[in-house]
Write an enzyme that holds these catalytic residues in place. Structure first.
Site, mmCIF file in Angstrom:
data_model
loop_
_atom_site.group_PDB
_atom_site.id
_atom_site.type_symbol
_atom_site.label_atom_id
_atom_site.label_comp_id
_atom_site.label_asym_id
_atom_site.label_seq_id
_atom_site.Cartn_x
_atom_site.Cartn_y
_atom_site.Cartn_z
ATOM 1 C CB SER A 1 -87.637 16.301 -57.120
ATOM 2 O OG SER A 1 -87.627 17.127 -55.988
ATOM 3 C CG ASP B 1 -87.001 23.550 -60.224
ATOM 4 O OD1 ASP B 1 -87.494 24.028 -59.185
ATOM 5 O OD2 ASP B 1 -86.490 22.413 -60.276
ATOM 6 C CG HIS C 1 -89.336 20.422 -59.380
ATOM 7 N ND1 HIS C 1 -88.002 20.684 -59.117
ATOM 8 C CD2 HIS C 1 -89.696 19.459 -58.495
ATOM 9 C CE1 HIS C 1 -87.585 19.910 -58.125
ATOM 10 N NE2 HIS C 1 -88.589 19.162 -57.739
#
Length: 351
Positions: A32, A291, A318
């Protein structure tokens, strides 16, 4: 971000000196926002960081270079893929809320959502709409195949669980929406909540995908105003949410009012080049197709596929490839980890 990666560079240089490892190879891992930083470490300090894995790192979206509708379209697709009627239930639930509010029936909305304090006006209604949206989108992000407590304590396959709740109450779409979105907040409190305190559970901020809570929210909110800039659009057609536009204009007005700063997306693209093929090498970009951030990431190599490869994980949420091994991991997640290791081994052997 510039300061963060400079800190990493200083830290790694000091560690190699302290432990007398001048020739040690350094591999950076991040998911991320951490994946964005991992890529930046390699881009700006290639003499210190030899290679990187940037998992679920939506770099093109971070640089506001993708269509603003993509993220919420992919959130909607996650629910559609569980049951095609779930997005329509959400649409109908929001529509029912809006119709009731137009007639001043805020009490009925508050009771249906089991709110600790009644909403009283249109501003409160919008906040509740965003609270529900935040719950649904976060479950799409962390749609792991096992129970997890990242960004909330959730059951396995939370999108499935949410959709199943909404199907149970489909004859009352607003109730279904309340149950489906409320799962995210209630599960995080071990299903012990008797009412929802939406202003304590969700904070409005510059990032329309959520900033978290407490001081973390403030820090991320400020960063969204100064470095990470992206537009977000919902239209109730390609996605299941009420129409809403969050453009650079909205963002600038918000950031000027709250922090006295002006976002500069063009300046960010100078420091963080989109044409990575001309700027760097030895970075793996991995994305899970569950995701919703994958639409803002690199699904194809931004340069030489041998130097900047992509790893696509159809069953991945994710940065699932960076989570610990679990018996419930889908085979394609396990295969992706092996592929990433193989790439690193090959690069190390070439050095």
């Amino acid at each position: 971000m510039e300061n963060a990666i400079a800190d990493y560079a200083v830290f790694m240089t000091a560690m190699k000196k302290k432990y007398d490892l001048p020739n040690a190879r350094v591999v950076v891992f991040g998911g991320s926002y951490g994946g964005i930083l991992a890529a930046l470490c390699r881009i700006h300090y290639p003499a210190i960081f030899d290679m990187a894995l940037a998992a679920s790192a939506p770099i093109p979206q971070t640089l506001d270079s993708v269509n603003g509708t993509i993220f919420f379209r992919l959130v909607t697709n996650d629910y559609y893929n569980v049951d095609s009627s779930c997005p329509d239930i959400v649409r109908s639930g929001y529509s029912q809320m809006i119709d009731l509010a137009a007639n001043g029936n805020y009490k009925e909305i508050s009771d249906t959502f089991s709110l600790c304090s009644d909403i009283k006006d249109e501003s409160d209604l919008v906040y509740l709409e965003e609270w529900a949206r935040n719950g649904l989108l976060t479950m799409a992000m962390v749609d792991y195949p096992y129970a997890a407590d990242f960004l909330g304590k959730l059951p396995a396959n939370p999108v499935n669980a949410s959709c199943e709740l909404m199907l149970k109450y489909k004859d009352n779409p607003m109730k279904a929406l309340a149950q489906g979105a409320g799962l995210y907040y209630n599960a995080s409190y071990d299903n012990t909540l008797t009412c929802f305190n939406i202003t304590a559970e969700f904070i409005e901020c510059a990032d329309q995908t959520g900033c978290g809570l407490g001081t973390d929210a403030t820090a991320w909110d400020y960063q969204m105003c100064t470095e990470i800039v992206y537009s977000m659009v919902t239209n109730n057609v390609t996605d299941m949410f009420p129409p809403f536009v969050w453009s650079n204009k909205n963002l600038t007005e918000y950031c000027n009012k709250v922090y006295g700063v002006t976002p500069e997306p063009d300046a960010m693209q100078v420091w963080f080049p989109l044409a990575l093929g001309n700027a760097t090498s030895k970075i793996i970009f991995s994305n899970g197709l569950l995701d919703p951030w994958h639409g803002g990431g690199y699904l194809q190599s931004p340069g030489d596929p041998d130097s900047l490869p992509t790893v696509i994980i159809p069953s991945g949420a994710h940065h699932l490839d960076l989570r610990g091994k679990n018996p419930q991991d889908p085979p394609d997640v396990t295969a992706a980890r092996l592929q990433e290791v193989k790439i690193f081994q090959q690069w190390l052997a070439e050095m």
